[in-house]
Design a protein around this motif. Structure first.
Motif, PDB file in Angstrom:
ATOM      1  N   GLU A 198       0.828  -1.207   0.000  1.00 32.27           N
ATOM      2  CA  GLU A 198       0.000   0.000   0.000  1.00 32.27           C
ATOM      3  C   GLU A 198       0.861   1.256   0.000  1.00 32.27           C
ATOM      4  N   LEU A 199       1.939   1.235   0.757  1.00 29.89           N
ATOM      5  CA  LEU A 199       2.834   2.391   0.795  1.00 29.89           C
ATOM      6  C   LEU A 199       3.507   2.623  -0.550  1.00 29.89           C
ATOM      7  N   LEU A 200       3.755   1.546  -1.276  1.00 27.92           N
ATOM      8  CA  LEU A 200       4.441   1.670  -2.567  1.00 27.92           C
ATOM      9  C   LEU A 200       3.490   2.025  -3.710  1.00 27.92           C
ATOM     10  N   ASP A 201       2.200   2.118  -3.427  1.00 24.41           N
ATOM     11  CA  ASP A 201       1.254   2.548  -4.461  1.00 24.41           C
ATOM     12  C   ASP A 201       1.662   3.878  -5.076  1.00 24.41           C
ATOM     13  N   SER A 202       2.337   4.729  -4.298  1.00 23.99           N
ATOM     14  CA  SER A 202       2.731   6.045  -4.811  1.00 23.99           C
ATOM     15  C   SER A 202       3.646   5.938  -6.033  1.00 23.99           C
ATOM     16  N   LEU A 203       4.392   4.831  -6.157  1.00 21.38           N
ATOM     17  CA  LEU A 203       5.249   4.647  -7.328  1.00 21.38           C
ATOM     18  C   LEU A 203       4.406   4.568  -8.594  1.00 21.38           C
ATOM     19  N   GLU A 204       3.281   3.874  -8.501  1.00 21.56           N
ATOM     20  CA  GLU A 204       2.388   3.788  -9.651  1.00 21.56           C
ATOM     21  C   GLU A 204       1.594   5.072  -9.815  1.00 21.56           C
ATOM     22  N   ASP A 205       1.154   5.642  -8.700  1.00 25.37           N
ATOM     23  CA  ASP A 205       0.389   6.882  -8.772  1.00 25.37           C
ATOM     24  C   ASP A 205       1.172   7.970  -9.510  1.00 25.37           C
ATOM     25  N   LYS A 206       2.475   8.001  -9.295  1.00 24.01           N
ATOM     26  CA  LYS A 206       3.329   9.001  -9.940  1.00 24.01           C
ATOM     27  C   LYS A 206       3.882   8.508 -11.279  1.00 24.01           C
ATOM     28  N   ARG A 207       3.486   7.293 -11.671  1.00 22.92           N
ATOM     29  CA  ARG A 207       3.909   6.673 -12.933  1.00 22.92           C
ATOM     30  C   ARG A 207       5.440   6.549 -13.017  1.00 22.92           C
ATOM     31  N   THR A 208       6.056   6.322 -11.846  1.00 23.93           N
ATOM     32  CA  THR A 208       7.497   6.153 -11.756  1.00 23.93           C
ATOM     33  C   THR A 208       7.888   4.702 -11.982  1.00 23.93           C
ATOM     34  N   ALA A 209       7.084   3.786 -11.449  1.00 27.91           N
ATOM     35  CA  ALA A 209       7.343   2.348 -11.575  1.00 27.91           C
ATOM     36  C   ALA A 209       6.014   1.615 -11.493  1.00 27.91           C
ATOM     37  N   PHE A 210       5.998   0.412 -12.056  1.00 26.89           N
ATOM     38  CA  PHE A 210       4.774  -0.393 -12.066  1.00 26.89           C
ATOM     39  C   PHE A 210       5.093  -1.800 -11.595  1.00 26.89           C
ATOM     40  N   MET A 211       4.287  -2.271 -10.632  1.00 31.04           N
ATOM     41  CA  MET A 211       4.430  -3.640 -10.168  1.00 31.04           C
ATOM     42  C   MET A 211       3.825  -4.572 -11.211  1.00 31.04           C
ATOM     43  N   THR A 212       4.510  -5.684 -11.462  1.00 25.76           N
ATOM     44  CA  THR A 212       4.013  -6.637 -12.446  1.00 25.76           C
ATOM     45  C   THR A 212       3.743  -8.009 -11.853  1.00 25.76           C
ATOM     46  N   VAL A 213       4.508  -8.414 -10.838  1.00 24.54           N
ATOM     47  CA  VAL A 213       4.387  -9.766 -10.288  1.00 24.54           C
ATOM     48  C   VAL A 213       4.664  -9.731  -8.781  1.00 24.54           C
ATOM     49  N   ALA A 214       3.924 -10.545  -8.016  1.00 27.16           N
ATOM     50  CA  ALA A 214       4.215 -10.792  -6.601  1.00 27.16           C
ATOM     51  C   ALA A 214       4.090 -12.295  -6.372  1.00 27.16           C
ATOM     52  N   VAL A 215       5.090 -12.863  -5.719  1.00 28.45           N
ATOM     53  CA  VAL A 215       5.102 -14.301  -5.437  1.00 28.45           C
ATOM     54  C   VAL A 215       5.370 -14.508  -3.951  1.00 28.45           C
ATOM     55  N   TYR A 240       8.807  -2.521 -12.656  1.00 23.82           N
ATOM     56  CA  TYR A 240       9.563  -1.916 -13.759  1.00 23.82           C
ATOM     57  C   TYR A 240       9.547  -0.411 -13.559  1.00 23.82           C
ATOM     58  N   SER A 241      10.733   0.181 -13.666  1.00 29.58           N
ATOM     59  CA  SER A 241      10.945   1.585 -13.332  1.00 29.58           C
ATOM     60  C   SER A 241      11.471   2.366 -14.530  1.00 29.58           C
ATOM     61  N   ARG A 242      11.091   3.645 -14.590  1.00 35.80           N
ATOM     62  CA  ARG A 242      11.624   4.488 -15.666  1.00 35.80           C
ATOM     63  C   ARG A 242      12.980   5.068 -15.288  1.00 35.80           C
ATOM     64  N   ASP A 243      13.230   5.251 -14.001  1.00 36.15           N
ATOM     65  CA  ASP A 243      14.491   5.839 -13.535  1.00 36.15           C
ATOM     66  C   ASP A 243      14.781   5.280 -12.152  1.00 36.15           C
ATOM     67  N   THR A 244      15.889   4.600 -11.996  1.00 37.12           N
ATOM     68  CA  THR A 244      16.157   3.926 -10.717  1.00 37.12           C
ATOM     69  C   THR A 244      16.359   4.911  -9.572  1.00 37.12           C
ATOM     70  N   ASP A 245      17.074   6.002  -9.805  1.00 38.23           N
ATOM     71  CA  ASP A 245      17.285   6.977  -8.724  1.00 38.23           C
ATOM     72  C   ASP A 245      15.952   7.562  -8.259  1.00 38.23           C
ATOM     73  N   GLU A 246      15.124   7.962  -9.204  1.00 35.29           N
ATOM     74  CA  GLU A 246      13.815   8.518  -8.874  1.00 35.29           C
ATOM     75  C   GLU A 246      12.978   7.485  -8.107  1.00 35.29           C
ATOM     76  N   THR A 247      13.010   6.241  -8.555  1.00 31.04           N
ATOM     77  CA  THR A 247      12.234   5.195  -7.902  1.00 31.04           C
ATOM     78  C   THR A 247      12.713   4.950  -6.480  1.00 31.04           C
ATOM     79  N   ILE A 248      14.020   4.853  -6.284  1.00 32.35           N
ATOM     80  CA  ILE A 248      14.562   4.616  -4.940  1.00 32.35           C
ATOM     81  C   ILE A 248      14.238   5.797  -4.027  1.00 32.35           C
ATOM     82  N   ASN A 249      14.327   7.026  -4.551  1.00 28.53           N
ATOM     83  CA  ASN A 249      13.984   8.201  -3.743  1.00 28.53           C
ATOM     84  C   ASN A 249      12.516   8.168  -3.324  1.00 28.53           C
ATOM     85  N   LEU A 250      11.628   7.845  -4.261  1.00 25.88           N
ATOM     86  CA  LEU A 250      10.200   7.762  -3.931  1.00 25.88           C
ATOM     87  C   LEU A 250       9.921   6.603  -2.977  1.00 25.88           C
TER      88      LEU A 250
END
Length: 155
Positions: free
Chosen positions: A83-100, A111-121
């Motif tokens: 739930e906390l990581l939803d902001s990555l998708e909300d900001k279109r920074t990264a998208f979750m594809t699989v959970a196991v 999958y992320s567009r920019d690793t630094d931006e994703t890690i910061n978010l």
């Protein structure tokens, strides 16, 4: 080696766009139950070429019983993390594809567009929370081959 890597040769509950469809599958890994959740298709409106970085978040846990699943309390923390990581998708920074989830390990594939931006978010989203016992790995996968191999391999 990760669950995704060991099961399907990959590197390895997000709020999805209302138009996106998720699939849940079950199976087993060495006799232990496995629960898999993955996007039925790439996220709506996403050009995968703009998200070339594969980010895997891994959470090792002590299985509650011989079934290999996490305890109820630990599962609640895992849901909170998602739930906390939803902001990555909300900001279109990264998208979750699989959970196991299987046998003492839960992994999420993003999958992320920019690793630094994703890690910061990610750090921003998790600030103020008790530390989560996660490990993060980054790989390049510009064609989303890990996700597509997984999606196409599930029967």
């Amino acid at each position: 080696m990760s669950i995704l890597a060991s099961i399907l040769g990959l590197f390895g509950c997000s709020k999805a766009n209302a138009e996106d469809t998720w699939t849940v599958a079950t199976g087993d890994d060495n006799g232990k139950p496995m629960i898999v959740r993955f996007r039925a298709d790439t996220p709506t409106g996403v050009d995968i070429k703009k998200y070339p970085h594969l980010l895997t978040i891994s959470w090792k846990y002590k299985p509650e019983n011989e079934g290999g699943m996490p305890s109820e309390a630990e599962n609640k923390r895992m849901v909170l993390l998602e739930e906390l990581l939803d902001s990555l998708e909300d900001k279109r920074t990264a998208f979750m594809t699989v959970a196991v989830t299987c046998n003492g390990l839960k992994e999420w594939q993003w999958y992320s567009r920019d690793t630094d931006e994703t890690i910061n978010l990610l750090n921003s989203a998790l600030s103020g929370q008790a530390q989560f016992p996660i490990e993060i790995s980054l790989d390049e996968d510009p064609g989303w081959s890990a996700y597509l191999k997984f999606k196409n391999g599930v029967k």
